[in-house]
Design a protein around this motif. Structure first.
Motif, mmCIF file in Angstrom:
data_model
loop_
_atom_site.group_PDB
_atom_site.id
_atom_site.type_symbol
_atom_site.label_atom_id
_atom_site.label_comp_id
_atom_site.label_asym_id
_atom_site.label_seq_id
_atom_site.Cartn_x
_atom_site.Cartn_y
_atom_site.Cartn_z
ATOM 1 N N LEU A 1 0.821 -1.211 0.000
ATOM 2 C CA LEU A 1 0.000 0.000 0.000
ATOM 3 C C LEU A 1 0.859 1.268 0.000
ATOM 4 N N ALA A 2 2.069 1.188 0.548
ATOM 5 C CA ALA A 2 2.967 2.344 0.527
ATOM 6 C C ALA A 2 3.448 2.614 -0.896
ATOM 7 N N ALA A 3 3.715 1.549 -1.641
ATOM 8 C CA ALA A 3 4.213 1.705 -3.012
ATOM 9 C C ALA A 3 3.094 1.952 -4.011
ATOM 10 N N LEU A 4 1.921 1.388 -3.726
ATOM 11 C CA LEU A 4 0.790 1.468 -4.660
ATOM 12 C C LEU A 4 -0.503 1.571 -3.847
ATOM 13 N N PRO A 5 -0.863 2.786 -3.408
ATOM 14 C CA PRO A 5 -2.020 2.963 -2.523
ATOM 15 C C PRO A 5 -3.344 2.441 -3.077
ATOM 16 N N ALA A 6 -3.467 2.334 -4.398
ATOM 17 C CA ALA A 6 -4.716 1.861 -4.997
ATOM 18 C C ALA A 6 -4.784 0.344 -5.099
ATOM 19 N N ALA A 7 -3.752 -0.350 -4.638
ATOM 20 C CA ALA A 7 -3.756 -1.816 -4.704
ATOM 21 C C ALA A 7 -4.885 -2.384 -3.855
ATOM 22 N N THR A 8 -5.432 -3.500 -4.289
ATOM 23 C CA THR A 8 -6.476 -4.184 -3.527
ATOM 24 C C THR A 8 -5.870 -5.414 -2.874
ATOM 25 N N ILE A 9 -6.132 -5.575 -1.577
ATOM 26 C CA ILE A 9 -5.582 -6.693 -0.821
ATOM 27 C C ILE A 9 -6.687 -7.679 -0.475
ATOM 28 N N LEU A 10 -6.431 -8.952 -0.716
ATOM 29 C CA LEU A 10 -7.374 -10.010 -0.380
ATOM 30 C C LEU A 10 -6.773 -10.872 0.724
ATOM 31 N N ARG A 11 -7.525 -11.037 1.790
ATOM 32 C CA ARG A 11 -7.073 -11.865 2.905
ATOM 33 C C ARG A 11 -7.967 -13.101 3.031
ATOM 34 N N PRO A 12 -7.617 -14.210 2.405
ATOM 35 C CA PRO A 12 -8.434 -15.415 2.577
ATOM 36 C C PRO A 12 -8.145 -16.111 3.890
ATOM 37 N N SER A 13 -9.138 -16.818 4.392
ATOM 38 C CA SER A 13 -8.923 -17.715 5.517
ATOM 39 C C SER A 13 -8.256 -18.964 4.950
ATOM 40 N N LEU A 14 -8.162 -20.026 5.706
ATOM 41 C CA LEU A 14 -7.600 -21.275 5.199
ATOM 42 C C LEU A 14 -8.397 -21.721 3.976
ATOM 43 N N MET A 15 -7.708 -22.065 2.907
ATOM 44 C CA MET A 15 -8.391 -22.458 1.676
ATOM 45 C C MET A 15 -8.418 -23.972 1.529
ATOM 46 N N PHE A 16 -9.529 -24.477 1.004
ATOM 47 C CA PHE A 16 -9.645 -25.902 0.749
ATOM 48 C C PHE A 16 -10.056 -26.128 -0.698
ATOM 49 N N GLY A 17 -9.788 -27.325 -1.176
ATOM 50 C CA GLY A 17 -10.110 -27.682 -2.549
ATOM 51 C C GLY A 17 -9.197 -28.807 -2.994
ATOM 52 N N PRO A 18 -9.420 -29.366 -4.183
ATOM 53 C CA PRO A 18 -8.555 -30.442 -4.677
ATOM 54 C C PRO A 18 -7.082 -30.036 -4.604
#
Length: 322
Positions: free
Chosen positions: A143-160
């Protein structure tokens, strides 16, 4: 209106678990995709996810800024999916998840690009685990380098092919009992990897708030004990669940960090389990969730049986009780 095929997206870490699913989601939306990985010769499995020529792998290493800058040339979007659960050699939490994230953000800013940075709900500068602290440092640097960046925080992920449900199902196949670190009381909000991948694509489509931090969790909050019970039910195995205090678990992890496959457990992973991994009330109130992106999340009970059947005693041919 410009076609998505005119947009080049560079995906860092695209050959991993989330990467494969995110690239599939982007390919369906007709984006051109450049996959930046350390070993591009091992990323050939990604090409069938799109049309001929749509997906191309290049070499890049987050510890070498010049390679990251080269991977961003001509691209309009950077997606950072790089992450590690255990340190090894030069691949430290700080080098990969903090400084590496900053390197990508600076490269994206230099070409006037957009950035999607995938972090983790456990990101916290005061976290007891080095993993959580490095994730927080990475977010701050992005965010310091690119304030318009979008951050995604997933919980533990499951799947194949995940390292979560498959791991415990594998352990249940070889062990008479499964350990519950800290008594199994830690709460999780497991997110289906396909839903997280869709969230990445939605951000690239421009359907997210710039500079916002989204927390991505599934429809259920479960304790580790409840998750183990779901896995045992799906795999139709009866195993004891034994409580393992944090102190003893951390001591055992001093040795298990060198174990192979599903038996591997690091002291830092034990520390991670001291903190709940769920979507915050603040994120829900602000609409910074999967639902806020228009995604109805799938539950573990709905998805996991589709791939965990292979851990049953007779696989897909296991007889059902009346």
């Amino acid at each position: 209106m410009a076609s998505n095929s005119e947009t080049l997206v560079t995906v860092f870490g695209g050959s991993g678990f989330l990467g494969r699913n995110a690239i599939r989601a982007l390919a369906k939306r007709e984006y051109r995709i450049r996959v930046a990985v350390r070993r591009p010769e091992l990323a050939g499995h990604l090409q069938p996810l799109g049309r001929v020529g749509q997906i191309h792998a290049v070499q890049a290493n987050l510890r070498y800024p010049a390679s990251v800058e080269a991977a961003m040339r001509g691209a309009q979007v950077a997606i950072n999916l790089v992450g590690i659960l255990a340190e090894g050699g030069a691949q430290s939490f700080d080098a990969v998840q903090a400084r590496g994230a900053e390197t990508i953000a600076k490269a994206a800013a230099a070409v006037g690009g957009q950035m999607v940075h995938v972090s983790a709900i456990g990101a916290d500068e005061n976290s007891p685990s080095g993993y959580g602290r490095s994730k927080a440092a990475g977010e701050k640097a992005v965010l310091a380098a690119l304030p318009a960046a979008t951050i995604l925080r997933p919980s533990l992920m499951f799947g194949p092919d995940d390292q979560f449900t498959n791991r415990f199902a594998a352990l249940a196949r070889i062990l008479p009992a499964l350990p519950l670190i800290g008594g199994g009381a830690t709460r999780m909000q497991p997110a289906y990897v396909g839903d997280v991948a869709t969230a990445v694509a939605e951000v690239v489509d421009g359907n997210a708030k710039p500079g916002a931090i989204y927390e991505l969790g599934g429809p259920e909050v479960l304790t580790m004990r409840e998750i183990m019970e779901v896995i045992l039910k799906i795999t139709e195995r009866r195993r004891m669940l034994i409580s393992l205090p944090f102190g003893l678990a951390k001591f055992k992890a001093q040795f298990l960090q060198f174990a192979p496959g599903a038996l591997k457990l690091t002291p830092d992973q034990v520390e991670m389990l001291r903190t709940d991994n769920v979507v915050s009330d603040e994120a829900k109130a602000a609409g910074l969730t999967l639902e806020g992106l228009g995604i109805a999340p799938d539950s573990m009970a709905a998805i996991a049986p589709q791939y965990l059947w292979r851990f049953r005693a007779a696989g897909q041919f296991q007889r059902k009780s009346a």
